[in-house]
Design an enzyme around this catalytic site. Structure first.
Site, PDB file in Angstrom:
ATOM      1  N   HIS A 191      17.349 -25.483  24.750  1.00  0.00           N
ATOM      2  CA  HIS A 191      16.162 -25.860  23.984  1.00  0.00           C
ATOM      3  C   HIS A 191      16.520 -26.484  22.638  1.00  0.00           C
ATOM      4  O   HIS A 191      15.968 -27.515  22.240  1.00  0.00           O
ATOM      5  CB  HIS A 191      15.306 -24.610  23.792  1.00  0.00           C
ATOM      6  CG  HIS A 191      13.973 -24.827  23.188  1.00  0.00           C
ATOM      7  ND1 HIS A 191      13.753 -24.771  21.828  1.00  0.00           N
ATOM      8  CD2 HIS A 191      12.764 -25.072  23.750  1.00  0.00           C
ATOM      9  CE1 HIS A 191      12.472 -24.975  21.580  1.00  0.00           C
ATOM     10  NE2 HIS A 191      11.848 -25.152  22.730  1.00  0.00           N
TER      11      HIS A 191
ATOM     12  N   SER B 252       7.122 -27.603  21.448  1.00  0.00           N
ATOM     13  CA  SER B 252       8.492 -27.704  20.935  1.00  0.00           C
ATOM     14  C   SER B 252       8.987 -29.136  20.928  1.00  0.00           C
ATOM     15  O   SER B 252       9.790 -29.518  20.079  1.00  0.00           O
ATOM     16  CB  SER B 252       9.446 -26.875  21.797  1.00  0.00           C
ATOM     17  OG  SER B 252       9.420 -25.526  21.454  1.00  0.00           O
TER      18      SER B 252
ATOM     19  N   ASP C 143      16.687 -22.724  15.998  1.00  0.00           N
ATOM     20  CA  ASP C 143      16.375 -22.751  17.425  1.00  0.00           C
ATOM     21  C   ASP C 143      17.427 -21.938  18.184  1.00  0.00           C
ATOM     22  O   ASP C 143      17.941 -20.957  17.661  1.00  0.00           O
ATOM     23  CB  ASP C 143      16.328 -24.218  17.886  1.00  0.00           C
ATOM     24  CG  ASP C 143      15.403 -24.463  19.055  1.00  0.00           C
ATOM     25  OD1 ASP C 143      15.618 -23.853  20.114  1.00  0.00           O
ATOM     26  OD2 ASP C 143      14.473 -25.278  18.931  1.00  0.00           O
TER      27      ASP C 143
END
Length: 401
Positions: free
Chosen positions: A189, A347, A158
């Site tokens: 994120h 996600s 990520d």
């Protein structure tokens, strides 16, 4: 684009029997100019692969020396079981030579992929944990096996992870960086997804080991070549540590279809690393995007708190490639620098599955190959209006509640 015209010119003079496949150049979405991913045929040996890389490097160096073309050449090499290849910036003459080489299976343009989460405003409750541990919606308690994933490692491929965040309780470590030299999460994120699959308070599997693999930058984007490198590193790290079969990749990344990335994801699965992948936020058929075009891995869609497929800004992808649905809307989790906040997207759904698989592996010895099927068997038929051709199966951890 000049590189596309060059490719067309090359193809026009190559005999069909001699040319490797060249893929998806007509789709310009996310293309990085003059950058390519070259994948070799499955039967090439490790020694032959090394020889080929040396040959290709020599060809590039000779060609750019003749023409004084400022292109970097070979940048990354990939060797994951039968998946072998490399990426780099090559001129037209080098591309011509590569296409003629009988060891080359296909070449595709390198492209930018993106994180599959969207930040939302407000102070949304963390409802996802209660939802996956109850057959009916509306419960706030999270019921889970006491192993909580102990002994299992999840790699967050990520934007990096803030490994010092209190949410991880010292269980998070920095693994590798394939994007830049800033070893932290600049985007948020990766920290959010990691805390969702493995945070002490907000996580599904509260005892897992967490490893940060950075492949995206501060805008949540990165080239497929960097991402493939990150996948390769995670598999090799798991192999070196002797934890194949007890390792998971959370893959909350997606973008234009990439056969090379698809093959790398499949290679990770075949090596013994479970992959939980976000279906994408394009409001479209997941089969049109990577990772939806990859086989073997578990592809996850996003539902909201009322069990509907999320159809707002960044709507969940749908279709026959969805294996399971999981909570992914207004999910509260950790953010860098000790903060917390909500995000929405597939996600956020994928790490619910990654954490659930970690618990299955720790408590029941479920294998990489069978884990997605086991979760589908345990799931509930709860998703409302999932989209054409989509399953209605919602992640459930089998708590008995």
């Amino acid at each position: 684009m000049l590189f596309l015209k060059a490719v067309i010119a090359i193809l026009s003079v190559l005999p069909a029997a001699d040319a490797a496949a060249i893929l998806n150049f007509e789709n310009k979405q996310g293309i990085i100019p003059d950058s390519y991913i070259v994948v070799l045929k499955n039967d090439i040996s490790s020694d032959d692969f090394k020889s080929h890389v040396a040959w290709a490097t020599g060809v590039h160096n000779a060609n750019v020396a003749k023409r004084d073309v400022p292109l970097a050449g070979m940048q990354r090499t990939f060797e994951m079981d039968i998946f072998k290849g490399y990426s780099g910036a090559f001129d037209r003459a080098t591309l011509d030579d590569l296409l003629k080489n009988e060891q080359v299976d296909y070449i595709e343009p390198d492209r930018m992929a993106s994180a599959q989460g969207w930040t939302t405003q407000g102070n949304a409750p963390s409802w996802g944990l209660g939802r996956i541990s109850h057959q009916q919606r509306g419960n706030t308690d999270y019921v889970f096996d006491s192993t909580a994933g102990r002994g299992i490692t999840i790699y967050g491929v990520d934007s990096g992870i803030d490994i010092l965040h209190a949410e991880f309780g010292g269980r998070a470590t920095w693994g590798a960086n394939f994007f830049n030299n800033i070893n932290t999460d600049e985007f948020g994120h990766g920290t959010h997804t990691a805390a969702t699959f493995g945070g002490t308070n907000y996580g599904v599997a509260k005892n897992v080991n967490i490893v940060a693999v950075k492949v995206l930058g501060d805008q949540g984007q990165g080239p497929w070549s960097s991402i493939i490198d990150g996948l390769q590193w995670a598999v090799n790290d798991a192999r070196e540590k002797g934890i194949l079969g007890k390792a998971i990749i959370n893959f909350s990344v997606g973008g234009p279809s990439s056969r090379a990335a698809d093959n790398a994801l499949t290679a990770a699965h075949n090596a013994g690393v479970f992959v939980s992948a976000a279906a994408g936020n394009d409001g479209a058929d997941a089969l049109n995007y990577t990772p939806g075009t990859a086989r073997s891995i578990c592809v996850i869609g996003n539902i909201n708190e009322n069990d509907y497929r999320f159809t707002g800004n960044g709507a969940s992808n749908w279709g026959t490639r969805i294996d399971l649905w999981a909570p992914g809307t207004d999910i509260l989790s950790a953010l860098p620098q000790g903060r917390y906040g909500p995000m929405t997207g597939t996600s956020m759904a994928a790490p619910h599955v990654a954490g659930s698989v970690a618990i299955l592996m720790a408590s029941g010895g479920v294998s990489t190959a069978e884990a997605c099927g086991v979760l589908k068997d345990m799931s509930t038929p709860s998703v409302i209006e999932p989209g054409q051709g989509s399953t209605n199966r919602l992640l459930y951890n089998g708590s008995g509640q």
